[in-house]
Motif scaffolding. Structure first.
Motif, PDB file in Angstrom:
ATOM      1  N   GLY A  94       0.818  -1.199   0.000  1.00  0.00           N
ATOM      2  CA  GLY A  94       0.000   0.000   0.000  1.00  0.00           C
ATOM      3  C   GLY A  94       0.857   1.257   0.000  1.00  0.00           C
ATOM      4  O   GLY A  94       1.987   1.262   0.497  1.00  0.00           O
ATOM      5  N   HIS A  95       0.309   2.343  -0.527  1.00  0.00           N
ATOM      6  CA  HIS A  95       1.052   3.604  -0.616  1.00  0.00           C
ATOM      7  C   HIS A  95       1.065   4.349   0.719  1.00  0.00           C
ATOM      8  O   HIS A  95       1.791   5.338   0.867  1.00  0.00           O
ATOM      9  N   ASP A  96       0.277   3.875   1.689  1.00  0.00           N
ATOM     10  CA  ASP A  96       0.081   4.621   2.930  1.00  0.00           C
ATOM     11  C   ASP A  96       0.429   3.778   4.156  1.00  0.00           C
ATOM     12  O   ASP A  96      -0.209   3.894   5.204  1.00  0.00           O
ATOM     13  N   ILE A  97       1.443   2.921   4.035  1.00  0.00           N
ATOM     14  CA  ILE A  97       1.816   2.027   5.126  1.00  0.00           C
ATOM     15  C   ILE A  97       2.688   2.750   6.149  1.00  0.00           C
ATOM     16  O   ILE A  97       3.105   3.886   5.946  1.00  0.00           O
ATOM     17  N   TYR A  98       2.962   2.069   7.244  1.00  0.00           N
ATOM     18  CA  TYR A  98       3.807   2.608   8.311  1.00  0.00           C
ATOM     19  C   TYR A  98       5.149   3.078   7.748  1.00  0.00           C
ATOM     20  O   TYR A  98       5.763   2.407   6.917  1.00  0.00           O
ATOM     21  N   GLY A  99       5.629   4.219   8.244  1.00  0.00           N
ATOM     22  CA  GLY A  99       6.858   4.794   7.721  1.00  0.00           C
ATOM     23  C   GLY A  99       8.069   3.906   7.866  1.00  0.00           C
ATOM     24  O   GLY A  99       8.940   3.862   6.987  1.00  0.00           O
ATOM     25  N   GLY A 100       8.175   3.183   8.973  1.00  0.00           N
ATOM     26  CA  GLY A 100       9.306   2.280   9.167  1.00  0.00           C
ATOM     27  C   GLY A 100       9.303   1.134   8.182  1.00  0.00           C
ATOM     28  O   GLY A 100      10.366   0.690   7.705  1.00  0.00           O
ATOM     29  N   GLU A 349       1.582  12.015  -0.885  1.00  0.00           N
ATOM     30  CA  GLU A 349       0.851  11.057  -1.720  1.00  0.00           C
ATOM     31  C   GLU A 349      -0.008  10.140  -0.860  1.00  0.00           C
ATOM     32  O   GLU A 349      -1.114   9.746  -1.237  1.00  0.00           O
ATOM     33  N   ALA A 350       0.502   9.799   0.326  1.00  0.00           N
ATOM     34  CA  ALA A 350      -0.239   8.935   1.246  1.00  0.00           C
ATOM     35  C   ALA A 350      -1.379   9.665   1.934  1.00  0.00           C
ATOM     36  O   ALA A 350      -2.233   9.025   2.567  1.00  0.00           O
ATOM     37  N   GLY A 351      -1.396  11.003   1.854  1.00  0.00           N
ATOM     38  CA  GLY A 351      -2.447  11.772   2.496  1.00  0.00           C
ATOM     39  C   GLY A 351      -2.050  12.385   3.818  1.00  0.00           C
ATOM     40  O   GLY A 351      -2.872  13.023   4.488  1.00  0.00           O
ATOM     41  N   ILE A 352      -0.792  12.202   4.219  1.00  0.00           N
ATOM     42  CA  ILE A 352      -0.286  12.783   5.465  1.00  0.00           C
ATOM     43  C   ILE A 352       0.124  14.218   5.192  1.00  0.00           C
ATOM     44  O   ILE A 352       0.931  14.489   4.307  1.00  0.00           O
ATOM     45  N   THR A 353      -0.432  15.156   5.946  1.00  0.00           N
ATOM     46  CA  THR A 353      -0.157  16.567   5.728  1.00  0.00           C
ATOM     47  C   THR A 353       0.485  17.189   6.965  1.00  0.00           C
ATOM     48  O   THR A 353       0.652  16.533   7.993  1.00  0.00           O
TER      49      THR A 353
END
Length: 379
Positions: A94-100, A349-353
């Motif tokens: 997924g494009h929005d997975i955990y950063g680590g 891109e993941a939606g985190i602002t």
């Protein structure tokens, strides 16, 4: 036995000498052999330990797998399963997975020859279109971290099976109490046991749970060969914590639902990400594949980082800290904390602002948590 009963009793009865009511800690690094040809099940703690094995039996039973290997951290669990693959293999995530996880995929294993493709997994068709002849795995994280997007596990497993690739699901956010990916066809489940399984913010650990004999044997080999196993004391702490997983999760999500509903009605909050809200776009899917909606939520505030800093300065019950799943409530800023390892374009891109905050709701009384946020938002 019911789930809560398995939490308390599976893997516990290991002391035949003194009949201890709890699993003992075996801190031994090595174990005596009976003779040159055999021992009593354990020879060296990197390879196996009675306390760790008790935890592994417990977690395998809770997820519905056939075997488990407990690791030193959640990231070591992910690193372990990635050693199932070879240079030239392709993995879809997924494009929005955990950063680590993103960092491990993109900055470490990509350099070792494994190719990763990050797609919007909320639509299974995007996964299907990303399939290649060399695709070997689809990585599922649901709900996603930190925006709580839901992946249709059954649909993704159907796509994977049609292509002959395996699925691995990170079930950390919900725990097996609220979601069991094996029931939808997933091949391997991973956890950061640091989070809800332990539940007390006093240990780091991970787990790899399998339901196929070949995968179980390969994972066992990799964890031993790479030295990824968790210590006996850490295993004992997680085994202690998991006993209360059921009632803790109920308390967690009761508070999360109350807080999400409160935030959803605040004029200074632009958007709330919580699948338990009926206006969440994947509320029905979450309700279908989960027993509950969990205790993680995120929200965007009006006013960007200055507004974020003002709120954080006024909260008293929510500690500004990374991690999640403990009995105490935590709040963090993904842009500079949990997801700082992603590039800024990848975060956007993941939606985190710059306005996004992530909350791990503890087991405090919901009224107190709501009151704390009310004074922080209105002050």
């Amino acid at each position: 036995m019911h789930f809560e009963t398995r939490c308390v009793h599976t893997g516990v009865d290991k002391d035949s000498t003194w009949l201890s009511a709890t699993t003992p800690i075996y801190p031994s690094s090595t174990f005596r052999w009976d003779n040159l040809d055999g021992h009593r099940g354990f020879d060296y703690t990197r390879s196996g330990n009675p306390t760790r094995r008790a935890l592994e039996e417990n977690l395998a039973a809770l997820e519905g797998g056939i075997d488990c290997r407990a690791t030193s951290t959640g990231m070591s669990a992910i690193a372990g399963v990635l050693h199932l693959f070879q240079p030239g293999d392709h993995i879809i995530a997924g494009h929005d997975i955990y950063g680590g996880t993103y960092r491990l995929f993109d900055a470490v294993f990509r350099k070792m020859g494994i190719d990763f493709e990050f797609v919007r997994m909320g639509d299974p068709e995007n996964v299907r279109k990303a399939l290649r002849p060399n695709t070997k795995c689809i990585w599922i994280e649901t709900p996603s971290n930190p925006l709580l997007n839901i992946v249709d596990i059954q649909a993704i497993c159907d796509v994977a099976k049609s292509a002959g690739v395996i699925t691995i699901a990170d079930n950390t956010f919900l725990s097996p109490y609220l979601q069991r990916p094996f029931e939808f066809g997933v091949d391997i489940v991973v956890h950061s046991t640091t989070k809800y399984l332990n539940g007390h913010s006093d240990v780091v650990g991970g787990a790899i749970i399998t339901r196929d004999k070949a995968h179980a044997e390969r994972v066992s080999y990799v964890v031993n060969a790479l030295g990824l196993a968790c210590s006996p004391f850490d295993a004992w702490l997680v085994l202690r914590g998991v006993k209360t997983l059921g009632p803790r999760m109920e308390a967690h999500q009761k508070g999360a639902q109350a807080l999400a509903e409160f935030l959803n009605g605040q004029p200074t909050v632009a958007k709330v990400y919580y699948p338990g809200l009926t206006d969440h776009p994947q509320h029905a899917l979450a309700k279908r594949q989960q027993k509950g909606f969990g205790a993680m939520l995120s929200f965007d505030v009006q006013g960007g980082r200055p507004a974020v800093e003002k709120i954080l300065s006024k909260l008293t019950l929510f500690q500004l800290a990374e991690s999640l799943g403990g009995v105490e409530s935590l709040i963090e800023y993904p842009d500079t904390m949990s997801h700082a390892s992603m590039t800024e374009p990848a975060r956007r891109e993941a939606g985190i602002t710059a306005s996004t905050l992530r909350v791990s709701v503890g087991i405090e009384h919901p009224d107190d948590l709501v009151a704390d946020f009310r004074q922080a938002l209105e002050g």
